[in-house]
Enzyme design. Structure first.
Site, PDB file in Angstrom:
ATOM      1  N   THR A 170      40.395  48.467  40.534  1.00  0.00           N
ATOM      2  CA  THR A 170      39.896  48.150  41.866  1.00  0.00           C
ATOM      3  C   THR A 170      40.852  48.634  42.945  1.00  0.00           C
ATOM      4  OG1 THR A 170      38.853  46.178  40.919  1.00  0.00           O
ATOM      5  CG2 THR A 170      39.007  46.290  43.312  1.00  0.00           C
ATOM      6  N   GLU A 171      42.157  48.523  42.678  1.00  0.00           N
ATOM      7  CA  GLU A 171      43.157  48.878  43.682  1.00  0.00           C
ATOM      8  C   GLU A 171      43.342  50.386  43.833  1.00  0.00           C
ATOM      9  OE1 GLU A 171      44.895  47.281  45.841  1.00  0.00           O
ATOM     10  OE2 GLU A 171      44.593  45.173  45.310  1.00  0.00           O
ATOM     11  N   SER A 172      43.438  51.098  42.724  1.00  0.00           N
ATOM     12  CA  SER A 172      43.912  52.486  42.822  1.00  0.00           C
ATOM     13  C   SER A 172      43.123  53.506  42.020  1.00  0.00           C
ATOM     14  CB  SER A 172      45.373  52.555  42.360  1.00  0.00           C
ATOM     15  OG  SER A 172      45.452  52.334  40.952  1.00  0.00           O
ATOM     16  N   TYR A 174      35.791  43.101  46.984  1.00  0.00           N
ATOM     17  CA  TYR A 174      36.921  43.262  46.065  1.00  0.00           C
ATOM     18  C   TYR A 174      36.856  42.217  44.943  1.00  0.00           C
ATOM     19  CZ  TYR A 174      41.856  43.516  44.586  1.00  0.00           C
ATOM     20  OH  TYR A 174      43.015  43.642  43.873  1.00  0.00           O
TER      21      TYR A 174
END
Length: 561
Positions: A414-416, A521
């Site tokens: 999800t982040e990167s 998110y």
């Protein structure tokens, strides 16, 4: 010029062109500058191009005035254009006043004052009136009837952000005193309704009811928050009515299909609810999993690996940019490789796009594989879409911090999208997108070496500190995985402000997270975690067992980002 003309598809040629334009302007090469300027080059390039037309004897009055009529400061390259407008007598008091008005509406008060100094005293007084309410919105209580309506609405919105209840009380007398039109009144009511909804206040329902819904047909944001406000306060008949009134394309979204069923179920209309839950439960998604939970069914992962299509793959491999992309990646020039990859996939048909994604996956270039497969509209190859790189480090540090490795992979994806060197506009770095200050704080708590910003691009260091921080967030929220995920994205201080007054169903709380980015998110992270549990051969824990109720207060409040 020869190089750019000969290699229009090379990313370095485009970079060369952009860097060449200002040198052409400095050397008065106006014809060549015009020929090589694109509409997409931005304000500075547009100003240079308009100036080129002036220098070549043209009369670009309309284009020059378009550059003037904006509510922000323009780049220095516009100064010659504005000088020409003034010399032509085209920047009279009306033009200056209108730009000052636009500047107020854009919140550019410094520019507003600069423009006001160019006006005669009687016109300057009007600008002063605008600034009086724009900078100090509480002064709307004393605003005279001659105030510009759009500026009144702008100031009212600012007032509502500062003092929502007083702004709500002011709405009716202000609208009547200033004789605001229906569109302006709608805009003000919309602001009040949204702010009350995002503050989880029941007044939201009142203000949404007062809005002209004929003006909301294309306002997906407001329509969504009208439903969320009704969900938060468990006004289930309102939820059903609001969803039934949605435009069909919006009503068909998974979120509203789920809440439609959930509302019907709460109203005792069980069979109608099951009719909606059943097809939704076949989807591999957050709301699909919630629907499956409601039916007490196993989750549908719908995995279908992509097969090699030799003809489609040949169309990809025939592109010269593919070889350049490979070589640039081998040299560690990731950004340049990404630009070349965009050339590779430009104009490819869906079958070829899918094969390009497979090639990127074979190169372990996970971010490009995932993104390209999405462009191909192919969603069911879980090997490509949910890879598990850096598995040894993830398992080690997840175990050290008593975390589920599937949760760590979900946050990382999800982040990167598994890009170890990526940096966000806010300064977050690496696989788990850590802010350097946060990473140093976590390192101290873990008795680990304080990392430099560049050290956070090393996967093992980033994962060690990222899992440490994730564990701190779980501790902060007594193990509530939804709260921890929201805190990881937005910071625990914000989450504290969003706590309910009483215990709350987590799906209702998640649906009403005020920040769209954080709400999406949390939903993505929970959905991704489900797939990673399957990929790691773990038992899939249903969402209704994985996510605890949201409480009004939690224990450790010392963890911070």
């Amino acid at each position: 010029q020869s190089f750019i003309s000969a290699h229009p598809d090379l990313p370095p040629a485009e970079s060369l062109r952009r860097n060449w334009l200002p040198t052409l302007a400095r050397r008065d090469r106006w014809s060549m500058l015009l020929a090589n300027t694109k509409d997409s080059d931005g304000s500075t390039a547009t100003c240079r191009a308009v100036n080129a037309r002036i220098q070549m004897g043209g009369n670009p009055r309309a284009a020059a005035l378009d550059l003037w009529r904006v509510g922000r400061s323009q780049p220095d390259a516009c100064d010659p254009v504005f000088g020409w407008l003034e010399a032509q007598g085209l920047l009279g008091a009306d033009e200056v006043l209108e730009r000052a008005r636009l500047a107020v509406l854009a919140g550019q008060f410094g520019l507003t004052r600069y423009l006001a100094r160019q006006l005669p005293a009687n016109r300057r007084a009007r600008v002063d009136q605008w600034l009086d309410v724009a900078e100090t919105p509480a002064n709307l209580h004393y605003a005279s009837a001659g105030l510009d309506g759009d500026i009144a609405v702008y100031a009212f919105k600012r007032y509502a952000l500062r003092d929502l209840d007083r702004a709500a009380d002011l709405f009716t007398p202000l609208a009547e005193r200033l004789q605001l039109d229906e569109a302006q009144r709608h805009d003000m009511k919309r602001q009040l309704a949204l702010l009350y909804a995002q503050s989880q206040k029941s007044q939201a329902l009142v203000w949404f009811a007062r809005m002209d819904h004929a003006r909301m047909n294309d306002d997906e944001h407001a329509l969504g928050w009208e439903i969320r406000a009704a969900i938060y306060h468990e006004r289930w008949p309102l939820v059903v009515d609001a969803i039934n009134d949605l435009p069909p394309a919006i009503a068909d979204e998974e979120e509203w299909r789920y809440w439609h069923a959930r509302a019907l179920e709460a109203m005792g209309r069980t069979q109608q609810a099951r009719t909606l839950y059943t097809p939704l439960a076949q989807e591999r998604s957050y709301h699909g999993y919630l629907a499956a939970d409601a039916l007490d069914q196993d989750y549908s992962l719908n995995e279908q690996p992509l097969v090699v299509d030799r003809a489609a793959r040949a169309r990809v491999e025939s592109r010269a940019a593919l070889a350049r992309t490979y070589e640039l990646r081998a040299l560690g020039m990731e950004h340049a490789a990404g630009l070349e990859w965009n050339v590779v996939i430009d104009g490819l048909d869906p079958a070829a796009l899918a094969q390009a994604a497979l090639i990127a996956h074979e190169w372990n270039w996970h971010s490009r594989a995932i993104i390209t497969l999405a462009k191909a509209d192919y969603w069911d190859d879980l090997d490509i879409r949910y890879p598990t790189p850096y598995s040894d480090a993830v398992r080690q540090f997840a175990d050290d911090n008593d975390l589920d490795p599937a949760y760590v992979f979900a946050i990382m994806r999800t982040e990167s999208l598994f890009q170890p060197a990526i940096r966000s506009s806010a300064g977050a770095v690496g696989l788990m997108q850590l802010l350097p200050g946060t990473a140093r704080l976590v390192a101290r708590r873990m008795d680990a070496t304080s990392p430099s910003s560049s050290a956070l691009t090393i996967p093992e260091i980033n994962i060690q500190l990222g899992t440490g921080y994730l564990a701190q967030m779980l501790d902060r929220w007594d193990g509530n995985i939804a709260m921890a995920s929201a805190s990881y994205n937005a910071g625990p201080q914000r989450i504290q402000r969003w706590l309910p007054e009483d215990d709350m169903d987590p799906a209702i709380w998640i649906a009403n997270i005020p920040y769209t980015e954080t709400r999406n998110y949390v939903q993505r992270a929970m959905s991704h975690m489900t797939v990673f549990q399957a990929r790691l051969n773990e038992n899939i824990v249903p969402l209704d067992k994985r996510i605890d109720e949201i409480k009004p207060s939690y224990g450790d409040q010392t963890a911070s980002r």
